[in-house]
Design a protein around this motif. Structure first.
Motif, PDB file in Angstrom:
ATOM      1  N   HIS A 105       0.839  -1.094   0.019  1.00 53.98           N
ATOM      2  CA  HIS A 105       0.097  -0.103  -0.018  1.00 53.98           C
ATOM      3  C   HIS A 105       0.843   1.409  -0.044  1.00 53.98           C
ATOM      4  CE1 HIS A 105      -3.847  -1.889   0.285  1.00 53.98           C
ATOM      5  NE2 HIS A 105      -3.819  -2.608   1.332  1.00 53.98           N
ATOM      6  N   LEU A 106       1.913   1.140   0.741  1.00 52.33           N
ATOM      7  CA  LEU A 106       3.009   2.288   0.923  1.00 52.33           C
ATOM      8  C   LEU A 106       3.640   2.664  -0.401  1.00 52.33           C
ATOM      9  CD1 LEU A 106       4.562   4.627   2.622  1.00 52.33           C
ATOM     10  CD2 LEU A 106       6.029   2.676   2.939  1.00 52.33           C
ATOM     11  N   ILE A 107       3.896   1.554  -1.198  1.00 47.70           N
ATOM     12  CA  ILE A 107       4.452   1.737  -2.557  1.00 47.70           C
ATOM     13  C   ILE A 107       3.579   2.192  -3.537  1.00 47.70           C
ATOM     14  CG2 ILE A 107       5.695   0.315  -4.209  1.00 47.70           C
ATOM     15  CD1 ILE A 107       6.955  -1.206  -2.299  1.00 47.70           C
ATOM     16  N   ARG A 108       2.353   1.612  -3.442  1.00 41.52           N
ATOM     17  CA  ARG A 108       1.367   2.232  -4.247  1.00 41.52           C
ATOM     18  C   ARG A 108       1.057   3.574  -3.837  1.00 41.52           C
ATOM     19  NH1 ARG A 108      -3.163  -1.482  -3.368  1.00 41.52           N
ATOM     20  NH2 ARG A 108      -1.475  -3.247  -3.534  1.00 41.52           N
ATOM     21  N   ASP A 109       0.933   4.142  -2.885  1.00 46.57           N
ATOM     22  CA  ASP A 109       0.796   5.279  -2.565  1.00 46.57           C
ATOM     23  C   ASP A 109       1.716   6.463  -3.282  1.00 46.57           C
ATOM     24  OD1 ASP A 109      -1.762   4.843  -1.316  1.00 46.57           O
ATOM     25  OD2 ASP A 109      -1.002   4.873   0.660  1.00 46.57           O
ATOM     26  N   LEU A 110       3.064   6.022  -2.842  1.00 46.98           N
ATOM     27  CA  LEU A 110       4.279   6.654  -3.244  1.00 46.98           C
ATOM     28  C   LEU A 110       4.160   6.627  -5.029  1.00 46.98           C
ATOM     29  CD1 LEU A 110       7.012   5.286  -0.924  1.00 46.98           C
ATOM     30  CD2 LEU A 110       5.978   7.632  -0.943  1.00 46.98           C
ATOM     31  N   ALA A 111       4.063   5.595  -5.595  1.00 50.86           N
ATOM     32  CA  ALA A 111       3.997   5.712  -6.789  1.00 50.86           C
ATOM     33  C   ALA A 111       2.934   6.553  -7.460  1.00 50.86           C
ATOM     34  CB  ALA A 111       3.890   4.001  -7.650  1.00 50.86           C
ATOM     35  N   ARG A 112       1.736   6.586  -6.886  1.00 53.23           N
ATOM     36  CA  ARG A 112       0.572   7.565  -7.239  1.00 53.23           C
ATOM     37  C   ARG A 112       1.071   9.004  -6.922  1.00 53.23           C
ATOM     38  NH1 ARG A 112      -3.019   5.994  -4.099  1.00 53.23           N
ATOM     39  NH2 ARG A 112      -3.021   7.620  -2.468  1.00 53.23           N
ATOM     40  N   GLU A 113       1.720   9.341  -5.955  1.00 54.05           N
ATOM     41  CA  GLU A 113       2.209  10.749  -5.579  1.00 54.05           C
ATOM     42  C   GLU A 113       3.183  11.164  -6.690  1.00 54.05           C
ATOM     43  OE1 GLU A 113       3.456  11.325  -1.662  1.00 54.05           O
ATOM     44  OE2 GLU A 113       1.681  10.230  -0.933  1.00 54.05           O
ATOM     45  N   ILE A 114       4.183  10.312  -6.915  1.00 51.99           N
ATOM     46  CA  ILE A 114       5.054  10.517  -7.999  1.00 51.99           C
ATOM     47  C   ILE A 114       4.481  10.524  -9.411  1.00 51.99           C
ATOM     48  CG2 ILE A 114       6.914   9.591  -9.289  1.00 51.99           C
ATOM     49  CD1 ILE A 114       7.826   8.190  -6.658  1.00 51.99           C
ATOM     50  N   HIS A 115       3.454   9.917  -9.601  1.00 52.53           N
ATOM     51  CA  HIS A 115       2.792  10.132 -10.912  1.00 52.53           C
ATOM     52  C   HIS A 115       1.974  11.445 -10.813  1.00 52.53           C
ATOM     53  CE1 HIS A 115       0.486   8.989 -14.517  1.00 52.53           C
ATOM     54  NE2 HIS A 115      -0.617   9.151 -13.753  1.00 52.53           N
ATOM     55  N   GLU A 116       1.165  11.933  -9.969  1.00 51.79           N
ATOM     56  CA  GLU A 116       0.670  12.920  -9.871  1.00 51.79           C
ATOM     57  C   GLU A 116       1.474  14.137 -10.069  1.00 51.79           C
ATOM     58  OE1 GLU A 116      -1.322  12.769  -6.381  1.00 51.79           O
ATOM     59  OE2 GLU A 116      -3.011  11.465  -7.016  1.00 51.79           O
ATOM     60  N   GLU A 117       2.775  14.005  -9.224  1.00 53.87           N
ATOM     61  CA  GLU A 117       3.807  15.260  -9.381  1.00 53.87           C
ATOM     62  C   GLU A 117       4.252  15.528 -10.748  1.00 53.87           C
ATOM     63  OE1 GLU A 117       8.052  16.591  -7.422  1.00 53.87           O
ATOM     64  OE2 GLU A 117       6.748  14.699  -6.546  1.00 53.87           O
ATOM     65  N   LEU A 118       4.677  14.335 -11.597  1.00 53.37           N
ATOM     66  CA  LEU A 118       4.860  14.299 -12.748  1.00 53.37           C
ATOM     67  C   LEU A 118       4.006  14.602 -13.859  1.00 53.37           C
ATOM     68  CD1 LEU A 118       6.966  10.620 -12.879  1.00 53.37           C
ATOM     69  CD2 LEU A 118       7.818  13.233 -13.152  1.00 53.37           C
ATOM     70  N   ALA A 119       2.651  14.475 -13.619  1.00 53.41           N
ATOM     71  CA  ALA A 119       1.615  14.897 -14.370  1.00 53.41           C
ATOM     72  C   ALA A 119       1.601  16.368 -14.262  1.00 53.41           C
ATOM     73  CB  ALA A 119       0.421  14.278 -14.089  1.00 53.41           C
ATOM     74  N   ARG A 120       1.948  17.048 -13.116  1.00 49.31           N
ATOM     75  CA  ARG A 120       1.862  18.539 -12.751  1.00 49.31           C
ATOM     76  C   ARG A 120       3.071  19.338 -13.678  1.00 49.31           C
ATOM     77  NH1 ARG A 120       0.472  17.179  -7.368  1.00 49.31           N
ATOM     78  NH2 ARG A 120       2.670  17.137  -6.786  1.00 49.31           N
ATOM     79  N   LEU A 121       4.169  18.434 -13.653  1.00 52.49           N
ATOM     80  CA  LEU A 121       5.328  19.060 -14.264  1.00 52.49           C
ATOM     81  C   LEU A 121       5.058  18.908 -15.705  1.00 52.49           C
ATOM     82  CD1 LEU A 121       8.175  17.387 -12.023  1.00 52.49           C
ATOM     83  CD2 LEU A 121       7.620  20.045 -12.118  1.00 52.49           C
ATOM     84  N   ASP A 122       4.407  17.931 -16.198  1.00 54.39           N
ATOM     85  CA  ASP A 122       4.305  17.866 -17.369  1.00 54.39           C
ATOM     86  C   ASP A 122       3.335  19.160 -17.952  1.00 54.39           C
ATOM     87  OD1 ASP A 122       5.878  15.589 -18.388  1.00 54.39           O
ATOM     88  OD2 ASP A 122       4.148  14.285 -18.112  1.00 54.39           O
ATOM     89  N   ARG A 123       2.354  19.574 -17.188  1.00 52.34           N
ATOM     90  CA  ARG A 123       1.374  20.490 -17.426  1.00 52.34           C
ATOM     91  C   ARG A 123       2.038  21.927 -17.421  1.00 52.34           C
ATOM     92  NH1 ARG A 123      -2.117  17.178 -14.411  1.00 52.34           N
ATOM     93  NH2 ARG A 123      -1.527  18.642 -12.487  1.00 52.34           N
ATOM     94  N   ARG A 124       3.137  21.929 -16.400  1.00 51.14           N
ATOM     95  CA  ARG A 124       3.882  23.078 -16.290  1.00 51.14           C
ATOM     96  C   ARG A 124       4.756  23.403 -17.540  1.00 51.14           C
ATOM     97  NH1 ARG A 124       8.009  24.716 -11.439  1.00 51.14           N
ATOM     98  NH2 ARG A 124       8.200  26.927 -12.226  1.00 51.14           N
ATOM     99  N   ILE A 125       5.521  22.231 -17.882  1.00 51.86           N
ATOM    100  CA  ILE A 125       6.385  22.406 -19.004  1.00 51.86           C
ATOM    101  C   ILE A 125       5.587  22.754 -20.209  1.00 51.86           C
ATOM    102  CG2 ILE A 125       7.731  20.945 -20.650  1.00 51.86           C
ATOM    103  CD1 ILE A 125       8.885  19.579 -18.071  1.00 51.86           C
ATOM    104  N   ALA A 126       4.399  22.207 -20.450  1.00 54.19           N
ATOM    105  CA  ALA A 126       3.700  22.355 -21.922  1.00 54.19           C
ATOM    106  C   ALA A 126       3.024  23.844 -21.617  1.00 54.19           C
ATOM    107  CB  ALA A 126       2.553  21.593 -21.775  1.00 54.19           C
ATOM    108  N   SER A 127       2.815  24.427 -20.458  1.00 60.21           N
ATOM    109  CA  SER A 127       2.578  25.868 -20.264  1.00 60.21           C
ATOM    110  C   SER A 127       3.810  26.725 -20.678  1.00 60.21           C
ATOM    111  CB  SER A 127       2.028  26.190 -18.931  1.00 60.21           C
ATOM    112  OG  SER A 127       1.864  27.483 -18.746  1.00 60.21           O
ATOM    113  N   CYS A 128       4.918  26.576 -20.235  1.00 61.46           N
ATOM    114  CA  CYS A 128       6.133  27.252 -20.328  1.00 61.46           C
ATOM    115  C   CYS A 128       6.418  27.203 -21.880  1.00 61.46           C
ATOM    116  CB  CYS A 128       7.301  26.673 -19.595  1.00 61.46           C
ATOM    117  SG  CYS A 128       7.153  27.100 -17.905  1.00 61.46           S
ATOM    118  N   SER A 129       6.276  25.817 -22.489  1.00 63.18           N
ATOM    119  CA  SER A 129       6.600  25.913 -24.016  1.00 63.18           C
ATOM    120  C   SER A 129       5.733  26.659 -24.993  1.00 63.18           C
ATOM    121  CB  SER A 129       6.341  24.291 -24.379  1.00 63.18           C
ATOM    122  OG  SER A 129       7.316  23.491 -23.868  1.00 63.18           O
TER     123      SER A 129
END
Length: 177
Positions: free
Chosen positions: A8-32
């Motif tokens: 459960h801990l690993i799944r939660d960490l993976a989900r948090e990392i996935h959400e953070e990467l998605a936020r970064l992708d949106r920010r990169i797209a906005s900057c581009s």
């Protein structure tokens, strides 16, 4: 029990990392999008963006960093500011050239060299004067040396375009090289 808590801990960490990467992708797209918008509206960016190997990111970065174009007397000074000219040690009338100085702006130099590498990958087999110059340079030299030489040439062209408020003319550049 411990294995279930760990999964459960690993799944939660993976989900948090996935959400953070998605936020970064949106920010990169906005900057581009913002960079492309500046590129489309700025005449200096448009002019230097016509040079092969210089895209929107490099063009906007160069225009933003250069500011006052009159601080460079010529293209060689601009290329030296970027760190794209060879180190030179002269004594007794004999000039010795070494690798590039790397004294300039690392980010801009990297953009220029990566752009030059992209041009090198597409130049093989073309018959335009610039590609022929690249092929002649490639024969006796390592590809990294040719990439830096092309980045140096592009930097000098960029200075000329910014200083003279002229449009890019590839045939004239190839004749000068």
């Amino acid at each position: 029990m411990i294995a279930r808590d760990t999964s459960h801990l690993i799944r939660d960490l993976a989900r948090e990392i996935h959400e953070e990467l998605a936020r970064l992708d949106r920010r990169i797209a906005s900057c581009s999008r913002r960079i492309r918008a500046v590129f489309r509206t700025d005449k200096a960016c448009q002019r230097i963006g016509q040079v092969e190997g210089i895209g929107p990111v490099t063009a906007t970065a160069l225009v933003a960093a250069v500011g006052d174009r009159s601080c460079f007397r010529n293209g060689r000074q601009f290329a030296a500011w970027l760190g794209l000219v060879p180190k030179q040690r002269s004594s007794g009338g004999k000039s010795r050239l070494f690798g590039i100085s790397k004294r300039g702006d690392r980010y801009l130099r990297t953009l220029m060299i990566h752009g030059a590498r992209a041009v090198l990958g597409k130049a093989h087999g073309k018959t335009d004067p610039r590609s022929q110059w690249i092929d002649r340079m490639r024969e006796p030299r390592h590809p990294n040396i040719v990439a830096v030489a092309l980045a140096n040439k592009n930097a000098r062209v960029v200075w000329s375009l910014l200083a003279g408020d002229e449009d890019y003319r590839p045939a004239q550049v190839a004749a000068a090289g």
